[in-house]
Scaffold this motif. Structure first.
Motif, PDB file in Angstrom:
ATOM      1  N   CYS A 110       0.876  -1.173   0.000  1.00  0.00           N
ATOM      2  CA  CYS A 110       0.000   0.000   0.000  1.00  0.00           C
ATOM      3  C   CYS A 110       0.910   1.220   0.000  1.00  0.00           C
ATOM      4  O   CYS A 110       1.541   1.540   1.007  1.00  0.00           O
ATOM      5  CB  CYS A 110      -0.932  -0.011   1.209  1.00  0.00           C
ATOM      6  SG  CYS A 110      -2.097   1.372   1.194  1.00  0.00           S
ATOM      7  N   TYR A 111       1.020   1.873  -1.154  1.00  0.00           N
ATOM      8  CA  TYR A 111       1.922   3.005  -1.322  1.00  0.00           C
ATOM      9  C   TYR A 111       1.174   4.187  -1.922  1.00  0.00           C
ATOM     10  O   TYR A 111       0.244   4.014  -2.702  1.00  0.00           O
ATOM     11  CB  TYR A 111       3.065   2.661  -2.296  1.00  0.00           C
ATOM     12  CG  TYR A 111       4.106   1.743  -1.736  1.00  0.00           C
ATOM     13  CD1 TYR A 111       5.177   2.259  -1.015  1.00  0.00           C
ATOM     14  CD2 TYR A 111       4.030   0.370  -1.935  1.00  0.00           C
ATOM     15  CE1 TYR A 111       6.151   1.415  -0.505  1.00  0.00           C
ATOM     16  CE2 TYR A 111       4.996  -0.473  -1.424  1.00  0.00           C
ATOM     17  CZ  TYR A 111       6.060   0.054  -0.710  1.00  0.00           C
ATOM     18  OH  TYR A 111       7.018  -0.781  -0.201  1.00  0.00           O
ATOM     19  N   THR A 112       1.612   5.371  -1.544  1.00  0.00           N
ATOM     20  CA  THR A 112       1.221   6.552  -2.284  1.00  0.00           C
ATOM     21  C   THR A 112       2.473   7.039  -3.006  1.00  0.00           C
ATOM     22  O   THR A 112       3.569   7.034  -2.439  1.00  0.00           O
ATOM     23  CB  THR A 112       0.686   7.675  -1.370  1.00  0.00           C
ATOM     24  OG1 THR A 112       1.652   7.971  -0.373  1.00  0.00           O
ATOM     25  CG2 THR A 112      -0.625   7.276  -0.741  1.00  0.00           C
ATOM     26  N   TYR A 113       2.296   7.415  -4.252  1.00  0.00           N
ATOM     27  CA  TYR A 113       3.387   7.918  -5.069  1.00  0.00           C
ATOM     28  C   TYR A 113       3.095   9.369  -5.419  1.00  0.00           C
ATOM     29  O   TYR A 113       1.944   9.732  -5.655  1.00  0.00           O
ATOM     30  CB  TYR A 113       3.525   7.110  -6.360  1.00  0.00           C
ATOM     31  CG  TYR A 113       3.920   5.678  -6.131  1.00  0.00           C
ATOM     32  CD1 TYR A 113       5.233   5.351  -5.822  1.00  0.00           C
ATOM     33  CD2 TYR A 113       2.986   4.660  -6.215  1.00  0.00           C
ATOM     34  CE1 TYR A 113       5.603   4.033  -5.607  1.00  0.00           C
ATOM     35  CE2 TYR A 113       3.352   3.343  -5.999  1.00  0.00           C
ATOM     36  CZ  TYR A 113       4.660   3.045  -5.692  1.00  0.00           C
ATOM     37  OH  TYR A 113       5.034   1.748  -5.481  1.00  0.00           O
TER      38      TYR A 113
ATOM     39  N   LEU B 175      -2.291   6.514  -5.717  1.00  0.00           N
ATOM     40  CA  LEU B 175      -2.402   5.490  -4.677  1.00  0.00           C
ATOM     41  C   LEU B 175      -2.318   4.124  -5.337  1.00  0.00           C
ATOM     42  O   LEU B 175      -3.027   3.847  -6.295  1.00  0.00           O
ATOM     43  CB  LEU B 175      -3.738   5.617  -3.935  1.00  0.00           C
ATOM     44  CG  LEU B 175      -4.033   4.568  -2.872  1.00  0.00           C
ATOM     45  CD1 LEU B 175      -3.048   4.698  -1.706  1.00  0.00           C
ATOM     46  CD2 LEU B 175      -5.454   4.709  -2.362  1.00  0.00           C
ATOM     47  N   PHE B 176      -1.438   3.286  -4.824  1.00  0.00           N
ATOM     48  CA  PHE B 176      -1.296   1.914  -5.305  1.00  0.00           C
ATOM     49  C   PHE B 176      -1.462   0.988  -4.114  1.00  0.00           C
ATOM     50  O   PHE B 176      -0.844   1.181  -3.077  1.00  0.00           O
ATOM     51  CB  PHE B 176       0.084   1.698  -5.935  1.00  0.00           C
ATOM     52  CG  PHE B 176       0.393   0.241  -6.180  1.00  0.00           C
ATOM     53  CD1 PHE B 176      -0.162  -0.429  -7.251  1.00  0.00           C
ATOM     54  CD2 PHE B 176       1.217  -0.458  -5.316  1.00  0.00           C
ATOM     55  CE1 PHE B 176       0.101  -1.765  -7.469  1.00  0.00           C
ATOM     56  CE2 PHE B 176       1.490  -1.796  -5.525  1.00  0.00           C
ATOM     57  CZ  PHE B 176       0.937  -2.450  -6.603  1.00  0.00           C
ATOM     58  N   TYR B 177      -2.322  -0.015  -4.260  1.00  0.00           N
ATOM     59  CA  TYR B 177      -2.476  -0.999  -3.197  1.00  0.00           C
ATOM     60  C   TYR B 177      -2.749  -2.362  -3.805  1.00  0.00           C
ATOM     61  O   TYR B 177      -3.414  -2.498  -4.822  1.00  0.00           O
ATOM     62  CB  TYR B 177      -3.577  -0.617  -2.199  1.00  0.00           C
ATOM     63  CG  TYR B 177      -4.925  -0.340  -2.814  1.00  0.00           C
ATOM     64  CD1 TYR B 177      -5.882  -1.340  -2.918  1.00  0.00           C
ATOM     65  CD2 TYR B 177      -5.236   0.912  -3.299  1.00  0.00           C
ATOM     66  CE1 TYR B 177      -7.116  -1.088  -3.473  1.00  0.00           C
ATOM     67  CE2 TYR B 177      -6.472   1.174  -3.861  1.00  0.00           C
ATOM     68  CZ  TYR B 177      -7.403   0.170  -3.945  1.00  0.00           C
ATOM     69  OH  TYR B 177      -8.627   0.420  -4.514  1.00  0.00           O
TER      70      TYR B 177
ATOM     71  N   MET C 247      -9.725   5.587  -0.111  1.00  0.00           N
ATOM     72  CA  MET C 247      -9.853   6.914  -0.704  1.00  0.00           C
ATOM     73  C   MET C 247      -9.625   7.996   0.352  1.00  0.00           C
ATOM     74  O   MET C 247      -9.023   9.033   0.073  1.00  0.00           O
ATOM     75  CB  MET C 247     -11.218   7.090  -1.369  1.00  0.00           C
ATOM     76  CG  MET C 247     -11.392   6.217  -2.611  1.00  0.00           C
ATOM     77  SD  MET C 247     -10.080   6.443  -3.839  1.00  0.00           S
ATOM     78  CE  MET C 247      -9.197   4.917  -3.716  1.00  0.00           C
ATOM     79  N   ASP C 248     -10.072   7.750   1.592  1.00  0.00           N
ATOM     80  CA  ASP C 248      -9.779   8.684   2.685  1.00  0.00           C
ATOM     81  C   ASP C 248      -8.278   8.747   2.940  1.00  0.00           C
ATOM     82  O   ASP C 248      -7.724   9.812   3.192  1.00  0.00           O
ATOM     83  CB  ASP C 248     -10.505   8.273   3.973  1.00  0.00           C
ATOM     84  CG  ASP C 248     -11.982   8.539   3.911  1.00  0.00           C
ATOM     85  OD1 ASP C 248     -12.432   9.287   3.018  1.00  0.00           O
ATOM     86  OD2 ASP C 248     -12.711   7.990   4.771  1.00  0.00           O
ATOM     87  N   LEU C 249      -7.628   7.597   2.892  1.00  0.00           N
ATOM     88  CA  LEU C 249      -6.176   7.536   3.069  1.00  0.00           C
ATOM     89  C   LEU C 249      -5.477   8.386   2.018  1.00  0.00           C
ATOM     90  O   LEU C 249      -4.583   9.175   2.326  1.00  0.00           O
ATOM     91  CB  LEU C 249      -5.685   6.088   2.989  1.00  0.00           C
ATOM     92  CG  LEU C 249      -4.179   5.881   2.935  1.00  0.00           C
ATOM     93  CD1 LEU C 249      -3.524   6.303   4.233  1.00  0.00           C
ATOM     94  CD2 LEU C 249      -3.860   4.426   2.635  1.00  0.00           C
ATOM     95  N   LYS C 250      -5.912   8.249   0.785  1.00  0.00           N
ATOM     96  CA  LYS C 250      -5.299   9.015  -0.304  1.00  0.00           C
ATOM     97  C   LYS C 250      -5.487  10.514  -0.077  1.00  0.00           C
ATOM     98  O   LYS C 250      -4.541  11.288  -0.220  1.00  0.00           O
ATOM     99  CB  LYS C 250      -5.904   8.615  -1.648  1.00  0.00           C
ATOM    100  CG  LYS C 250      -5.290   9.359  -2.807  1.00  0.00           C
ATOM    101  CD  LYS C 250      -5.881   8.942  -4.125  1.00  0.00           C
ATOM    102  CE  LYS C 250      -5.265   9.719  -5.277  1.00  0.00           C
ATOM    103  NZ  LYS C 250      -5.835   9.337  -6.549  1.00  0.00           N
ATOM    104  N   SER C 251      -6.674  10.929   0.311  1.00  0.00           N
ATOM    105  CA  SER C 251      -6.913  12.358   0.516  1.00  0.00           C
ATOM    106  C   SER C 251      -6.137  12.889   1.715  1.00  0.00           C
ATOM    107  O   SER C 251      -5.650  14.020   1.687  1.00  0.00           O
ATOM    108  CB  SER C 251      -8.406  12.653   0.654  1.00  0.00           C
ATOM    109  OG  SER C 251      -8.918  12.049   1.819  1.00  0.00           O
ATOM    110  N   GLN C 252      -5.986  12.084   2.777  1.00  0.00           N
ATOM    111  CA  GLN C 252      -5.201  12.519   3.936  1.00  0.00           C
ATOM    112  C   GLN C 252      -3.738  12.706   3.567  1.00  0.00           C
ATOM    113  O   GLN C 252      -3.131  13.716   3.918  1.00  0.00           O
ATOM    114  CB  GLN C 252      -5.312  11.507   5.069  1.00  0.00           C
ATOM    115  CG  GLN C 252      -6.636  11.521   5.782  1.00  0.00           C
ATOM    116  CD  GLN C 252      -6.706  10.438   6.849  1.00  0.00           C
ATOM    117  OE1 GLN C 252      -5.713   9.839   7.215  1.00  0.00           O
ATOM    118  NE2 GLN C 252      -7.912  10.192   7.339  1.00  0.00           N
ATOM    119  N   VAL C 253      -3.182  11.738   2.875  1.00  0.00           N
ATOM    120  CA  VAL C 253      -1.777  11.838   2.489  1.00  0.00           C
ATOM    121  C   VAL C 253      -1.595  12.964   1.483  1.00  0.00           C
ATOM    122  O   VAL C 253      -0.635  13.718   1.548  1.00  0.00           O
ATOM    123  CB  VAL C 253      -1.257  10.490   1.942  1.00  0.00           C
ATOM    124  CG1 VAL C 253       0.149  10.635   1.397  1.00  0.00           C
ATOM    125  CG2 VAL C 253      -1.292   9.438   3.025  1.00  0.00           C
TER     126      VAL C 253
END
Length: 195
Positions: free
Chosen positions: A71-74, A82-84, A162-168
């Motif tokens: 689970c990575y954000t690039y 976001l890649f998971y 999607m919440d994770l992506k917006s937080q990061v």
């Protein structure tokens, strides 16, 4: 190339102590697996995955047993991706209503739900789910968990990601020096590669 001391004022990288990735222009990645595991556990544990009128009672997720994979954000040129690709295992248990009186001392149904390929490149219809039982089995219960429980689990997992992506993304987009103390992955947890 300018001589020493004759540089353009727009060249702020040399003057910054944190200038290794100004404006999030260069490629960077953040490993979010540990954060995703904690967040998915909070999101899923305690959730009833069967309809309220189910003849089996309440089927609650009791534990996130396994969360492994990637689970990575690039980040590249200020854009976030976001890649998971994770494998999840959830312990579940049927909890009968306390007002229900049973004459038999039946052990409640319990087991594990395996989601072997929670991935960003898989459509929601093709997400695989398998239901395993600890102890006695019930095919009708297994089918109900696979049909109705799958939809609920997918929506909760995708909503969390999607919440994770917006937080990061909001953390990455903030100007340097204004980072709040959130529990999202920080720049120190990232590995950057300049291009």
């Amino acid at each position: 190339m300018a001589k020493l001391g004759e540089g353009d004022q727009r060249w702020i990288v040399a003057d910054r102590q944190d200038g290794k990735n100004v404006g999030n222009w260069h490629w960077s990645e953040t490993n979010c697996l540990k954060f995703a595991e904690e967040g998915l556990s909070k999101c899923l544990v305690g959730v009833n995955i069967l309809p309220e009128n189910s003849k089996f009672g309440v089927c609650r997720i009791t534990k996130l047993k396994k969360c492994d994979g990637d689970c990575y954000t690039y980040n590249r040129k200020g854009k976030m991706y976001l890649f998971y690709d994770m494998n999840l295992a959830l312990d579940w248990e049927i909890q009968k209503d306390a007002s229900e009186t049973t004459t038999t001392t039946e052990e409640p149904f319990k087991g594990t739900i395996d989601l072997p390929n929670v991935s960003d490149d898989i459509e929601s219809e093709s997400m695989k789910i398998s239901v395993d039982f600890t102890g006695k089995k019930n095919n009708a219960l297994s089918d109900e968990i696979r049909s109705t429980g799958k939809e609920l689990l997918q929506s909760l997992i995708l909503s969390f990601l999607m919440d994770l992506k917006s937080q990061v993304q909001s953390k990455v987009a903030k100007p340097v020096g204004s980072q709040s103390e959130e529990s999202t992955p920080t720049q120190s947890e990232t590995s950057s590669v300049t291009s």
